[in-house]
Scaffold this active site. Sequence first.
Site, PDB file in Angstrom:
ATOM      1  N   ALA A  72      95.160  45.699  89.697  1.00 45.11           N
ATOM      2  CA  ALA A  72      94.492  45.464  88.410  1.00 45.11           C
ATOM      3  C   ALA A  72      94.575  43.997  88.035  1.00 45.11           C
ATOM      4  O   ALA A  72      95.453  43.267  88.509  1.00 45.11           O
ATOM      5  CB  ALA A  72      95.129  46.329  87.321  1.00 45.11           C
ATOM      6  N   ASP A  73      93.675  43.588  87.186  1.00 50.65           N
ATOM      7  CA  ASP A  73      93.715  42.248  86.614  1.00 50.65           C
ATOM      8  C   ASP A  73      93.188  42.332  85.184  1.00 50.65           C
ATOM      9  O   ASP A  73      92.186  43.003  84.928  1.00 50.65           O
ATOM     10  CB  ASP A  73      92.870  41.273  87.430  1.00 50.65           C
ATOM     11  CG  ASP A  73      93.169  39.839  87.038  1.00 50.65           C
ATOM     12  OD1 ASP A  73      94.169  39.296  87.540  1.00 50.65           O
ATOM     13  OD2 ASP A  73      92.437  39.275  86.202  1.00 50.65           O
ATOM     14  N   THR A  74      93.873  41.661  84.268  1.00 47.60           N
ATOM     15  CA  THR A  74      93.509  41.702  82.853  1.00 47.60           C
ATOM     16  C   THR A  74      93.257  40.287  82.347  1.00 47.60           C
ATOM     17  O   THR A  74      94.024  39.368  82.654  1.00 47.60           O
ATOM     18  CB  THR A  74      94.643  42.343  82.019  1.00 47.60           C
ATOM     19  OG1 THR A  74      94.886  43.656  82.523  1.00 47.60           O
ATOM     20  CG2 THR A  74      94.261  42.437  80.548  1.00 47.60           C
TER      21      THR A  74
END
Length: 196
Positions: A72-74
């Site tokens: 994931a990347d935010t």
Amino acid sequence: MSEIILASASPRRKELLKNMGLGFEVVVSDADESAVPADVPPYIYVQELALIKAAAAAKKVLLRKNALIISADTIVVNEGRILGKPADTEEAFSMLKGLSGKTHSVYTGYCVMSIENAYTVCGRERTDVEFKELIDEKIRGYISTGEPMDKAGAYGIQGKGSMLIKGIKGDYFNVVGLPVSALADTLERDFGFKLI
């Protein structure tokens, strides 16, 4: 059942996966995050970064055919500008001052990748977050806690940063760093998990 690998060192993502009842191992991705141009739309940017992270982690565990990688990347986007983690306290102040009294968007891209057959499903979520009007003293007080320094946009909604927020529209956990509901749907629909 697949062995799950989380391609992230984020303590928040670890906690959220545990809360989903998933056992997993952490294999930190050494992906080149500069590979995605910063001028692409934010929803594409985060999804591409999540895919790059999953692929980088996959290279480390290629012999583990039963492995399923979750990455994931935010990012925080304010007035069209991507806000990553602040480099120092002054940048944290600048970010928080810019968020004060406004609504910004938090995007998380995520990918689930099977080592066995390279089947990969990626998705993304957006949550809008409205900040209270913040006086400089409040911003500096929050920065002095140290909490903003390892977080995109210089705040953590799950910590003391919650006191800066007026409201949100969308998935709360997306702002924490992992859109739990969307990830659960992907695991159940596309990878045969039965989570509840």
